[in-house]
Motif scaffolding. Structure first.
Motif, PDB file in Angstrom:
ATOM      1  N   ALA A  98       0.837  -1.202   0.000  1.00  0.00           N
ATOM      2  CA  ALA A  98       0.000   0.000   0.000  1.00  0.00           C
ATOM      3  C   ALA A  98       0.875   1.257   0.000  1.00  0.00           C
ATOM      4  O   ALA A  98       2.059   1.199   0.325  1.00  0.00           O
ATOM      5  CB  ALA A  98      -0.916   0.007   1.219  1.00  0.00           C
ATOM      6  N   ARG A  99       0.291   2.385  -0.375  1.00  0.00           N
ATOM      7  CA  ARG A  99       1.035   3.647  -0.326  1.00  0.00           C
ATOM      8  C   ARG A  99       1.348   3.957   1.119  1.00  0.00           C
ATOM      9  O   ARG A  99       0.433   4.073   1.953  1.00  0.00           O
ATOM     10  CB  ARG A  99       0.199   4.772  -0.936  1.00  0.00           C
ATOM     11  CG  ARG A  99       0.879   6.150  -0.897  1.00  0.00           C
ATOM     12  CD  ARG A  99      -0.027   7.189  -1.532  1.00  0.00           C
ATOM     13  NE  ARG A  99       0.461   8.538  -1.361  1.00  0.00           N
ATOM     14  CZ  ARG A  99       1.348   9.138  -2.147  1.00  0.00           C
ATOM     15  NH1 ARG A  99       1.852   8.459  -3.161  1.00  0.00           N
ATOM     16  NH2 ARG A  99       1.728  10.380  -1.947  1.00  0.00           N
ATOM     17  N   PRO A 100       2.623   4.102   1.470  1.00  0.00           N
ATOM     18  CA  PRO A 100       2.990   4.333   2.869  1.00  0.00           C
ATOM     19  C   PRO A 100       2.310   5.586   3.423  1.00  0.00           C
ATOM     20  O   PRO A 100       2.342   6.645   2.775  1.00  0.00           O
ATOM     21  CB  PRO A 100       4.517   4.530   2.804  1.00  0.00           C
ATOM     22  CG  PRO A 100       4.935   3.861   1.547  1.00  0.00           C
ATOM     23  CD  PRO A 100       3.802   4.089   0.589  1.00  0.00           C
ATOM     24  N   PRO A 101       1.678   5.516   4.575  1.00  0.00           N
ATOM     25  CA  PRO A 101       0.971   6.677   5.120  1.00  0.00           C
ATOM     26  C   PRO A 101       1.890   7.836   5.450  1.00  0.00           C
ATOM     27  O   PRO A 101       1.454   8.986   5.466  1.00  0.00           O
ATOM     28  CB  PRO A 101       0.305   6.112   6.390  1.00  0.00           C
ATOM     29  CG  PRO A 101       1.131   4.929   6.756  1.00  0.00           C
ATOM     30  CD  PRO A 101       1.576   4.334   5.462  1.00  0.00           C
ATOM     31  N   TRP A 102       3.179   7.532   5.693  1.00  0.00           N
ATOM     32  CA  TRP A 102       4.093   8.620   6.054  1.00  0.00           C
ATOM     33  C   TRP A 102       4.377   9.553   4.883  1.00  0.00           C
ATOM     34  O   TRP A 102       4.783  10.698   5.081  1.00  0.00           O
ATOM     35  CB  TRP A 102       5.396   8.068   6.616  1.00  0.00           C
ATOM     36  CG  TRP A 102       6.104   7.057   5.751  1.00  0.00           C
ATOM     37  CD1 TRP A 102       6.026   5.698   5.852  1.00  0.00           C
ATOM     38  CD2 TRP A 102       6.998   7.333   4.666  1.00  0.00           C
ATOM     39  NE1 TRP A 102       6.810   5.109   4.889  1.00  0.00           N
ATOM     40  CE2 TRP A 102       7.425   6.080   4.150  1.00  0.00           C
ATOM     41  CE3 TRP A 102       7.482   8.486   4.080  1.00  0.00           C
ATOM     42  CZ2 TRP A 102       8.298   5.969   3.079  1.00  0.00           C
ATOM     43  CZ3 TRP A 102       8.363   8.385   3.009  1.00  0.00           C
ATOM     44  CH2 TRP A 102       8.759   7.133   2.523  1.00  0.00           C
ATOM     45  N   VAL A 103       4.152   9.097   3.636  1.00  0.00           N
ATOM     46  CA  VAL A 103       4.382   9.954   2.479  1.00  0.00           C
ATOM     47  C   VAL A 103       3.474  11.178   2.547  1.00  0.00           C
ATOM     48  O   VAL A 103       3.931  12.326   2.485  1.00  0.00           O
ATOM     49  CB  VAL A 103       4.145   9.182   1.162  1.00  0.00           C
ATOM     50  CG1 VAL A 103       4.230  10.137  -0.026  1.00  0.00           C
ATOM     51  CG2 VAL A 103       5.148   8.042   1.014  1.00  0.00           C
ATOM     52  N   ASP A 104       2.169  10.936   2.683  1.00  0.00           N
ATOM     53  CA  ASP A 104       1.218  12.041   2.774  1.00  0.00           C
ATOM     54  C   ASP A 104       1.340  12.777   4.099  1.00  0.00           C
ATOM     55  O   ASP A 104       1.171  14.004   4.159  1.00  0.00           O
ATOM     56  CB  ASP A 104      -0.215  11.520   2.594  1.00  0.00           C
ATOM     57  CG  ASP A 104      -0.450  10.935   1.214  1.00  0.00           C
ATOM     58  OD1 ASP A 104       0.121  11.478   0.239  1.00  0.00           O
ATOM     59  OD2 ASP A 104      -1.173   9.938   1.100  1.00  0.00           O
ATOM     60  N   LEU A 105       1.626  12.053   5.165  1.00  0.00           N
ATOM     61  CA  LEU A 105       1.764  12.676   6.475  1.00  0.00           C
ATOM     62  C   LEU A 105       2.872  13.711   6.480  1.00  0.00           C
ATOM     63  O   LEU A 105       2.677  14.859   6.900  1.00  0.00           O
ATOM     64  CB  LEU A 105       2.048  11.605   7.539  1.00  0.00           C
ATOM     65  CG  LEU A 105       2.415  12.137   8.933  1.00  0.00           C
ATOM     66  CD1 LEU A 105       1.208  12.806   9.574  1.00  0.00           C
ATOM     67  CD2 LEU A 105       2.936  11.005   9.815  1.00  0.00           C
ATOM     68  N   PHE A 106       4.064  13.336   6.014  1.00  0.00           N
ATOM     69  CA  PHE A 106       5.186  14.258   6.006  1.00  0.00           C
ATOM     70  C   PHE A 106       4.933  15.447   5.090  1.00  0.00           C
ATOM     71  O   PHE A 106       5.346  16.572   5.374  1.00  0.00           O
ATOM     72  CB  PHE A 106       6.472  13.544   5.587  1.00  0.00           C
ATOM     73  CG  PHE A 106       6.961  12.518   6.582  1.00  0.00           C
ATOM     74  CD1 PHE A 106       6.489  12.512   7.891  1.00  0.00           C
ATOM     75  CD2 PHE A 106       7.886  11.558   6.226  1.00  0.00           C
ATOM     76  CE1 PHE A 106       6.919  11.574   8.813  1.00  0.00           C
ATOM     77  CE2 PHE A 106       8.336  10.612   7.131  1.00  0.00           C
ATOM     78  CZ  PHE A 106       7.851  10.626   8.429  1.00  0.00           C
TER      79      PHE A 106
END
Length: 282
Positions: free
Chosen positions: A37-45
């Motif tokens: 899955a798309r890592p959640p930290w990408v959008d978070l950061f």
């Protein structure tokens, strides 16, 4: 000191709340990191680095309560752009000095005249001002407040900088005469590269990779290089983007991802370290 400068990620009066909150944040993002899955930290950061009106740790708290919320602000900020918080809206709780919490709301919680995304991006995403003497200011605050001695020295072209702990005589009376940590930055680098390096090396300190400092930052010493470097690059990415400075951290982040790296990363520690460095730079 304005509101943003006063907004601290750590308040001595709510240590227990912070510890519990940090644990929950890390558990949430680790659980959300499903393989493939798309890592959640990408959008978070990206959200943390794109909204400069609020401290990084508070933006992480907001994201935890309203995943994906793009615009989050306090009622007075919404009023400044002609919108009001809807009655009975559920607040987003963030930390605030001497309160110890404050209520924020996302765009969907407000009503008023339509606001273009371009205006919202300017209001919430105006880069932190890069004032003259940025590196010296960070170094001065790091030494005064955290006993970190920042040195500008000529290093080999293959070495941008480093950070190390300084042994202190446990029998010494009173406060130690020497700094607890030393950060070196290659003076041969371009000023922007020097700042990026300084942020990266300070990140290692504030992430606890060299040990803790009481209530200021925890003692965290991951034994995996990929975890330590991912966390430090994440801090560098957030801080530099909030200042409108270019860095290679976004590319480096993916390079440090190994098997189960994210399962050992502390997202809360990243946000707190970024906030502390930015506070020194203001």
């Amino acid at each position: 000191m304005n509101a943003r400068q006063a907004e601290l990620p750590i308040d001595e009066g709510i240590d227990a709340i912070l510890r519990d909150t940090a644990d929950r944040i890390d558990e949430f993002y680790r659980a959300a990191s499903d393989p493939g899955a798309r890592p959640p930290w990408v959008d978070l950061f990206n959200r943390i680095s794109s909204q400069t009106h609020m401290a990084p740790f508070n933006l992480m708290l907001a994201d935890l309560q309203r995943p994906g919320a793009r615009y989050v602000a306090f009622p007075d900020t919404w009023r400044d752009i002609g919108r009001q918080v809807k009655p009975a809206s559920i607040p987003i709780i963030v930390l605030w000095p001497f309160c110890p919490v404050r209520c924020a709301y996302e765009l969907a919680d407000t009503t008023g005249d339509p606001v273009e995304d371009a205006l919202l991006d300017r209001v919430f995403g105006e880069p932190v001002e890069v004032r003259a003497g940025l590196i010296d200011r960070v170094a001065r605050h790091a030494l005064k407040e955290d006993r970190i001695d920042v040195k500008s020295v000529s290093l080999a072209s293959t070495r941008a900088g480093d950070a190390r702990a300084v042994e202190v005589d446990p029998k010494a009376k009173g406060k130690p005469a020497t700094p607890g940590r030393v950060v070196r930055v290659n003076s041969n680098l371009h000023p922007n590269a020097q700042f990026t390096t300084l942020v990266h090396e300070l990140a290692h300190v504030y992430l606890g990779h060299l040990g803790g400092s009481g209530k200021k930052w925890p003692d965290r010493r991951p034994n995996r290089l990929d975890v330590r470097e991912f966390e430090a690059e994440a801090v560098t990415f957030i801080v530099c983007k909030r200042f409108g400075l270019k860095s290679n951290s976004a590319e480096y982040l993916n390079g440090y991802i190994k098997e189960n790296t994210i399962q050992h990363v502390s997202h809360s520690a990243i946000a707190r370290a970024a906030g502390r460095i930015e506070q020194h730079a203001r």
